[in-house]
Scaffold this motif. Structure first.
Motif, PDB file in Angstrom:
ATOM      1  N   LYS A   1       0.852  -1.187   0.000  1.00 25.43           N
ATOM      2  CA  LYS A   1       0.000   0.000   0.000  1.00 25.43           C
ATOM      3  C   LYS A   1       0.892   1.242   0.000  1.00 25.43           C
ATOM      4  O   LYS A   1       1.897   1.277   0.697  1.00 25.43           O
ATOM      5  CB  LYS A   1      -0.878  -0.028   1.261  1.00 25.43           C
ATOM      6  N   ILE A   2       0.494   2.236  -0.765  1.00 26.87           N
ATOM      7  CA  ILE A   2       1.369   3.400  -0.940  1.00 26.87           C
ATOM      8  C   ILE A   2       1.698   4.071   0.390  1.00 26.87           C
ATOM      9  O   ILE A   2       2.824   4.493   0.629  1.00 26.87           O
ATOM     10  CB  ILE A   2       0.757   4.409  -1.936  1.00 26.87           C
ATOM     11  N   SER A   3       0.713   4.111   1.316  1.00 21.68           N
ATOM     12  CA  SER A   3       0.977   4.785   2.590  1.00 21.68           C
ATOM     13  C   SER A   3       1.984   4.009   3.436  1.00 21.68           C
ATOM     14  O   SER A   3       2.661   4.576   4.291  1.00 21.68           O
ATOM     15  CB  SER A   3      -0.329   4.967   3.364  1.00 21.68           C
ATOM     16  N   ASP A   4       2.097   2.687   3.194  1.00 17.38           N
ATOM     17  CA  ASP A   4       3.057   1.877   3.957  1.00 17.38           C
ATOM     18  C   ASP A   4       4.419   1.830   3.255  1.00 17.38           C
ATOM     19  O   ASP A   4       5.397   1.335   3.790  1.00 17.38           O
ATOM     20  CB  ASP A   4       2.582   0.418   4.073  1.00 17.38           C
ATOM     21  N   TYR A   5       4.433   2.296   2.027  1.00 15.77           N
ATOM     22  CA  TYR A   5       5.619   2.080   1.205  1.00 15.77           C
ATOM     23  C   TYR A   5       6.642   3.180   1.457  1.00 15.77           C
ATOM     24  O   TYR A   5       6.345   4.369   1.326  1.00 15.77           O
ATOM     25  CB  TYR A   5       5.183   2.083  -0.272  1.00 15.77           C
ATOM     26  N   ASP A   6       7.852   2.783   1.884  1.00 11.11           N
ATOM     27  CA  ASP A   6       8.873   3.817   2.084  1.00 11.11           C
ATOM     28  C   ASP A   6      10.015   3.669   1.081  1.00 11.11           C
ATOM     29  O   ASP A   6      11.082   4.236   1.239  1.00 11.11           O
ATOM     30  CB  ASP A   6       9.395   3.769   3.522  1.00 11.11           C
ATOM     31  N   GLY A   7       9.790   2.861   0.049  1.00 12.50           N
ATOM     32  CA  GLY A   7      10.804   2.730  -1.001  1.00 12.50           C
ATOM     33  C   GLY A   7      11.875   1.712  -0.683  1.00 12.50           C
ATOM     34  O   GLY A   7      12.754   1.457  -1.494  1.00 12.50           O
ATOM     35  N   THR A   8      11.804   1.121   0.524  1.00 14.84           N
ATOM     36  CA  THR A   8      12.867   0.179   0.876  1.00 14.84           C
ATOM     37  C   THR A   8      12.405  -1.272   0.855  1.00 14.84           C
ATOM     38  O   THR A   8      13.207  -2.178   1.014  1.00 14.84           O
ATOM     39  CB  THR A   8      13.410   0.474   2.289  1.00 14.84           C
ATOM     40  N   GLN A   9      11.096  -1.494   0.681  1.00 15.44           N
ATOM     41  CA  GLN A   9      10.611  -2.870   0.697  1.00 15.44           C
ATOM     42  C   GLN A   9      11.276  -3.673  -0.420  1.00 15.44           C
ATOM     43  O   GLN A   9      11.162  -3.304  -1.596  1.00 15.44           O
ATOM     44  CB  GLN A   9       9.091  -2.943   0.510  1.00 15.44           C
ATOM     45  N   ALA A  10      11.894  -4.734   0.001  1.00 17.37           N
ATOM     46  CA  ALA A  10      12.703  -5.493  -0.949  1.00 17.37           C
ATOM     47  C   ALA A  10      11.868  -6.117  -2.047  1.00 17.37           C
ATOM     48  O   ALA A  10      12.277  -6.164  -3.203  1.00 17.37           O
ATOM     49  CB  ALA A  10      13.477  -6.564  -0.189  1.00 17.37           C
ATOM     50  N   LEU A  11      10.674  -6.618  -1.662  1.00 12.77           N
ATOM     51  CA  LEU A  11       9.900  -7.387  -2.646  1.00 12.77           C
ATOM     52  C   LEU A  11       9.031  -6.514  -3.546  1.00 12.77           C
ATOM     53  O   LEU A  11       8.445  -6.994  -4.501  1.00 12.77           O
ATOM     54  CB  LEU A  11       9.008  -8.397  -1.920  1.00 12.77           C
ATOM     55  N   SER A  12       8.926  -5.255  -3.206  1.00  6.67           N
ATOM     56  CA  SER A  12       8.017  -4.402  -3.985  1.00  6.67           C
ATOM     57  C   SER A  12       8.474  -4.306  -5.433  1.00  6.67           C
ATOM     58  O   SER A  12       9.648  -4.076  -5.713  1.00  6.67           O
ATOM     59  CB  SER A  12       7.964  -3.011  -3.373  1.00  6.67           C
ATOM     60  N   ARG A  13       7.523  -4.553  -6.344  1.00  2.00           N
ATOM     61  CA  ARG A  13       7.876  -4.480  -7.764  1.00  2.00           C
ATOM     62  C   ARG A  13       7.131  -3.331  -8.438  1.00  2.00           C
ATOM     63  O   ARG A  13       7.283  -3.121  -9.639  1.00  2.00           O
ATOM     64  CB  ARG A  13       7.469  -5.790  -8.463  1.00  2.00           C
ATOM     65  N   ALA A  14       6.303  -2.641  -7.669  1.00  2.54           N
ATOM     66  CA  ALA A  14       5.416  -1.653  -8.297  1.00  2.54           C
ATOM     67  C   ALA A  14       6.128  -0.327  -8.518  1.00  2.54           C
ATOM     68  O   ALA A  14       6.925   0.102  -7.700  1.00  2.54           O
ATOM     69  CB  ALA A  14       4.196  -1.433  -7.410  1.00  2.54           C
ATOM     70  N   SER A  15       5.816   0.289  -9.642  1.00  7.19           N
ATOM     71  CA  SER A  15       6.393   1.601  -9.952  1.00  7.19           C
ATOM     72  C   SER A  15       5.356   2.684  -9.664  1.00  7.19           C
ATOM     73  O   SER A  15       4.177   2.393  -9.445  1.00  7.19           O
ATOM     74  CB  SER A  15       6.773   1.650 -11.430  1.00  7.19           C
ATOM     75  N   SER A  16       5.798   3.926  -9.737  1.00  6.75           N
ATOM     76  CA  SER A  16       4.842   5.011  -9.465  1.00  6.75           C
ATOM     77  C   SER A  16       3.725   5.007 -10.510  1.00  6.75           C
ATOM     78  O   SER A  16       2.576   5.320 -10.206  1.00  6.75           O
ATOM     79  CB  SER A  16       5.559   6.354  -9.438  1.00  6.75           C
TER      80      SER A  16
ATOM     81  N   ASN B   1      -6.284  -2.849  -0.054  1.00  6.46           N
ATOM     82  CA  ASN B   1      -6.687  -2.213   1.210  1.00  6.46           C
ATOM     83  C   ASN B   1      -6.775  -3.215   2.350  1.00  6.46           C
ATOM     84  O   ASN B   1      -7.434  -2.963   3.360  1.00  6.46           O
ATOM     85  CB  ASN B   1      -8.035  -1.515   1.034  1.00  6.46           C
ATOM     86  N   GLY B   2      -6.192  -4.379   2.138  1.00  2.95           N
ATOM     87  CA  GLY B   2      -6.155  -5.384   3.194  1.00  2.95           C
ATOM     88  C   GLY B   2      -7.468  -6.112   3.393  1.00  2.95           C
ATOM     89  O   GLY B   2      -7.691  -6.757   4.412  1.00  2.95           O
ATOM     90  N   LYS B   3      -8.379  -5.995   2.423  1.00  2.00           N
ATOM     91  CA  LYS B   3      -9.678  -6.676   2.559  1.00  2.00           C
ATOM     92  C   LYS B   3      -9.684  -7.923   1.682  1.00  2.00           C
ATOM     93  O   LYS B   3      -8.942  -8.003   0.700  1.00  2.00           O
ATOM     94  CB  LYS B   3     -10.794  -5.733   2.109  1.00  2.00           C
ATOM     95  N   PRO B   4     -10.541  -8.889   2.001  1.00  3.26           N
ATOM     96  CA  PRO B   4     -10.569 -10.102   1.180  1.00  3.26           C
ATOM     97  C   PRO B   4     -11.155  -9.829  -0.198  1.00  3.26           C
ATOM     98  O   PRO B   4     -12.001  -8.955  -0.358  1.00  3.26           O
ATOM     99  CB  PRO B   4     -11.486 -11.054   1.963  1.00  3.26           C
ATOM    100  N   CYS B   5     -10.681 -10.575  -1.161  1.00  2.00           N
ATOM    101  CA  CYS B   5     -11.213 -10.451  -2.521  1.00  2.00           C
ATOM    102  C   CYS B   5     -11.970 -11.739  -2.849  1.00  2.00           C
ATOM    103  O   CYS B   5     -11.372 -12.816  -2.880  1.00  2.00           O
ATOM    104  CB  CYS B   5     -10.079 -10.261  -3.517  1.00  2.00           C
ATOM    105  N   PRO B   6     -13.275 -11.656  -3.071  1.00  7.23           N
ATOM    106  CA  PRO B   6     -14.055 -12.884  -3.288  1.00  7.23           C
ATOM    107  C   PRO B   6     -13.692 -13.610  -4.575  1.00  7.23           C
ATOM    108  O   PRO B   6     -14.061 -14.767  -4.761  1.00  7.23           O
ATOM    109  CB  PRO B   6     -15.497 -12.368  -3.354  1.00  7.23           C
ATOM    110  N   PHE B   7     -12.969 -12.962  -5.442  1.00  5.79           N
ATOM    111  CA  PHE B   7     -12.692 -13.588  -6.746  1.00  5.79           C
ATOM    112  C   PHE B   7     -11.435 -14.447  -6.729  1.00  5.79           C
ATOM    113  O   PHE B   7     -11.286 -15.348  -7.549  1.00  5.79           O
ATOM    114  CB  PHE B   7     -12.581 -12.501  -7.827  1.00  5.79           C
ATOM    115  N   GLU B   8     -10.534 -14.152  -5.800  1.00  3.31           N
ATOM    116  CA  GLU B   8      -9.258 -14.875  -5.762  1.00  3.31           C
ATOM    117  C   GLU B   8      -9.494 -16.379  -5.740  1.00  3.31           C
ATOM    118  O   GLU B   8     -10.300 -16.876  -4.945  1.00  3.31           O
ATOM    119  CB  GLU B   8      -8.462 -14.470  -4.518  1.00  3.31           C
ATOM    120  N   GLY B   9      -8.815 -17.067  -6.609  1.00  2.00           N
ATOM    121  CA  GLY B   9      -8.898 -18.528  -6.628  1.00  2.00           C
ATOM    122  C   GLY B   9     -10.079 -19.058  -7.416  1.00  2.00           C
ATOM    123  O   GLY B   9     -10.182 -20.256  -7.659  1.00  2.00           O
TER     124      GLY B   9
END
Ligand code: MSP
Length: 666
Positions: free
Chosen positions: A502-517, A631-639
């Motif tokens: 989530k952008i608000s949690d992202y400080d640019g140091t998360q190793a696994l993050s692959r998302a760009s701006s 947003n940390g909520k479940p997604c009914p479509f997953e799977g």
């Protein structure tokens, strides 16, 4: 200057100079007998606001947290009481063309969008306008009776609108008894309240438009046989085309004329009298008394007519002289219409008759108050004065409130010219459905049609637009993101917060993050899209809603292309997480597009949502929560297993042979 419209001299007066333009009794006579009218505007219920919902901001704004769309959409307009949406009723003298279809599609898309937003069940009315001189004359020319002609043409409209998936709840014909009863009751209400008086009236009557034209809208000219004639400066169509698209009985299609009906050439000659001088005793409506109430109504309701330029146009009309309106014709001249109650020598003016259709469909005079005045009329600019001046005044005079809203659109031209039989450029919607599919053609008209200005039609434009936005961009995206090569399990894959924090949690140091701006921008754009779309629908700017969707589809294609998921190795756990996240986000975007496109392309949207295994009860705008996992909520479509139809969403259209040849010539 726009092309002029010919109006021939009245019969019986060949070659004579036109009489001086003169109307008598333009303004109401003294009102000693006139009961004090309280132009009633019943207190307006605190309905949904007419204004557009507040947006979060343009799609390209800095990132903001995703919010509950359901909350936003509910707050925006719904649910609220149901609304009667209406198309104009179409003249039953000629088959449908794409201009008629456009009016109907706009109303249909608004109706479907309201339904998706969870508004109380609304109604969508359409139908055919079957009375008046123009229909009476067209029937004479066709050698059939007016009821025969109307039954045939009305059937063509019903068929074309049904084929176009216009979801009307009522199709009214003004020849129906329920309508005649409503009109006569409405007339009696006008009379009882003192809004009518009998007077002598003279002026130029224009049959194609079924109204008197002031001298200022006419100019002198000569017809093809050198006779003096009048030309209309305003509408610019060729007269024959405006009264009957088929022009004359010889060219009436067989499905209307049949094969054994007589062709009547002397009747055709009579039909050439398109504007004629008329002097009669008839009933007048005290329109002039309504100038101020109408101005006040508009000032109090600045959003009642949209888009804004049309609102201003009506205000401008109301600054000018507003003469009383002739609202009946002598029965000897016009038999094909509803008689004035208690005066069988007069026929009710066809526009009063036609406008009352909006009340007939809601059960006037018994049950209309369940709906009225929650009426939203979609109309073309040529009939704005009838809807925004005459109709509200008539309603006020009859003790009813004006309609809640009037949505106005401009016209379609073809290769830069007015559609006309003589130019041979009338576009038949049914043949367009064959060439471009129903949804393809619906998309084209609603995506290209701009209410504020005339739009030009040509075949190649349809092919280009529909191929690029439906076949390539939308269809291509679905195809690529559901390909078995990148998604062998054919399921809705999982989203990984570590790959896309989530952008608000992202400080640019998360190793696994692959998302760009740019990825975050995409997510923000799609998150705000439903509200943007709702706002454009509410503001009668459907083309803008489609523009926003098309832009997001392009951005999503960019996202997919940027990350090249086909190059990721599913066997590598880290890559698999990212690969699934890319597909998940893409399918989430597609789910939003499919949901939002339902009012415009219902068949394609259904195919798209079924492929994504979105159940019918999950297709409303109220349930539309984009990317809940972000947003940390479940997604009914997953799977979930994806739908079984892996076919192409929309097949590319071939350029027509004709337009290929036209291109070569250029
Ligand atoms: N019968 C009246 C309406 C009575 S409503 C109480 C009438 N009928 S119509 O058949 O001539 O037009 C119906 C609708 O089609 C109008 O909204 C009109 O503006 C629309 N169009 C007719 N030609 C058009 C184009 N070329 N382009 C777009 N819409 C046009 O008026």
């Amino acid at each position: 200057m726009s092309p002029v419209r010919l109006a021939l001299l009245a019969p019986g007066r060949p070659g004579s100079p036109p009489p001086p333009a003169r109307r008598t009794r333009q303004h109401s006579p003294p009102r000693s007998h006139w009961p004090p009218l309280a132009y009633p505007c019943p207190p307006r219920l605190p309905r949904r606001p007419l204004c557009a919902p507040r947006l979060y901001g343009p799609a390209a704004m800095p990132l903001r947290p995703l919010r509950s769309l359901a909350r936003g959409l509910r707050g925006a307009a719904g649910p609220g009481p149901g609304v009667l949406l209406s198309t104009p009723i179409f003249y039953a003298n000629a088959p449908p063309h794409i201009g008629h279809l456009y009016s109907a599609l706009l109303a249909d898309a608004l109706h479907r969008h309201r339904r998706l937003r969870g508004a109380a069940p609304g109604r969508l009315s359409t139908g055919t306008d079957e009375h008046g001189l123009k229909i009476q004359q067209a029937a004479v020319a066709a050698g059939v009776s007016p009821p025969q002609l109307c039954a045939q043409v009305s059937g063509l409209f019903r068929q074309a609108l049904t084929q176009a998936a216009v979801s009307f709840t009522d199709f009214i014909r003004t020849s129906e008894p329920r309508h005649q009863r409503a009109v006569q009751h409405f007339w009696a209400a006008l009379q009882d309240r003192g809004a009518l008086y009998k007077g002598s009236y003279e002026g130029w009557y224009c049959t194609p438009e079924e109204c008197f034209l002031p001298e200022s809208q006419l100019a002198d000219s000569r017809d093809t046989q050198g006779r003096m004639c009048k030309v209309s400066l305003e509408t610019g169509h060729q007269p024959r085309d405006s009264w009957c698209m088929w022009g004359c009985s010889d060219s009436l299609p067989d499905e209307v004329l049949g094969t054994d009906w007589p062709r009547n050439s002397s009747a055709e000659k009579a039909l050439e009298v398109l504007v004629h001088w008329t002097k009669e005793e008839n009933y007048m409506f005290r329109l002039s008394e309504f100038q101020e109430p109408l101005q006040k109504w508009l000032q109090d309701n600045p959003r009642v007519i949209s888009p804004v330029p049309f609102y201003q146009q009506v205000l401008h009309w109301l600054e000018e002289d507003l003469p009383d309106l002739s609202v009946s014709r002598e029965r000897s001249r016009l038999q094909w219409g509803i008689p004035v109650p208690s005066d069988p020598t007069q026929t009710i003016y066809v526009w009063v008759d036609a406008l009352v259709n909006y009340l007939s469909v809601v059960g006037y005079p018994e049950t209309h108050s369940e709906w009225w005045p929650a009426a939203h009329h979609v109309v073309g600019k040529d009939i704005l004065k009838f809807h925004a001046v005459y109709w509200p005044a008539l309603l006020m005079a009859a003790g009813l409130a004006p309609p809640e809203r009037i949505c106005v659109h401009s016209h379609w031209t073809v290769h830069g010219q007015k559609m006309s039989k003589s130019l041979g450029n009338v576009i038949d919607p049914v043949s367009c459905f064959g060439k471009y599919t129903v949804d393809g053609f619906r998309y084209f008209l609603l995506r290209q049609g701009v209410p504020e200005r005339d739009c030009d039609y040509y075949d190649e434009k349809v092919v280009k637009l529909v191929n690029s936005e439906l076949a390539d961009a939308l269809g291509g995206l679905l195809n690529r993101s559901t390909a078995l090569s990148i998604n062998p399990s054919n399921t809705y894959p999982c989203f990984s917060e570590s790959c896309f924090p989530k952008i608000s949690d992202y400080d640019g140091t998360q190793a696994l993050s692959r998302a760009s701006s740019e990825d975050y921008e995409l997510v923000a754009s799609v998150a705000s899209l439903p509200l943007q779309v709702a706002s454009h629908f509410e503001g009668f700017q459907i083309y803008k809603a489609l523009e926003c969707i098309a832009l997001c589809v392009r951005e999503t294609n960019g996202f997919f292309q940027r990350h090249k998921p086909w190059k990721l190795d599913r066997k590598d756990p880290a890559e698999k997480l990212w690969l699934d996240t890319i597909i998940h986000i893409t399918l989430e975007c597609l789910r939003v597009y499919g949901t939002l496109l339902q009012p415009v392309i219902p068949n394609i949207a259904d195919k798209l949502l079924s492929r994504l295994s979105v159940e019918p009860e999950e297709r409303s705008l109220l349930n539309l929560t984009f990317l809940p996992r972000y947003n940390g909520k479940p997604c009914p479509f997953e799977g979930r297993q994806l739908g079984p139809d892996t076919g192409i969403l929309f097949h590319r259209l071939e350029k027509s042979r004709q337009s290929q040849m036209e291109n070569k010539r250029l």
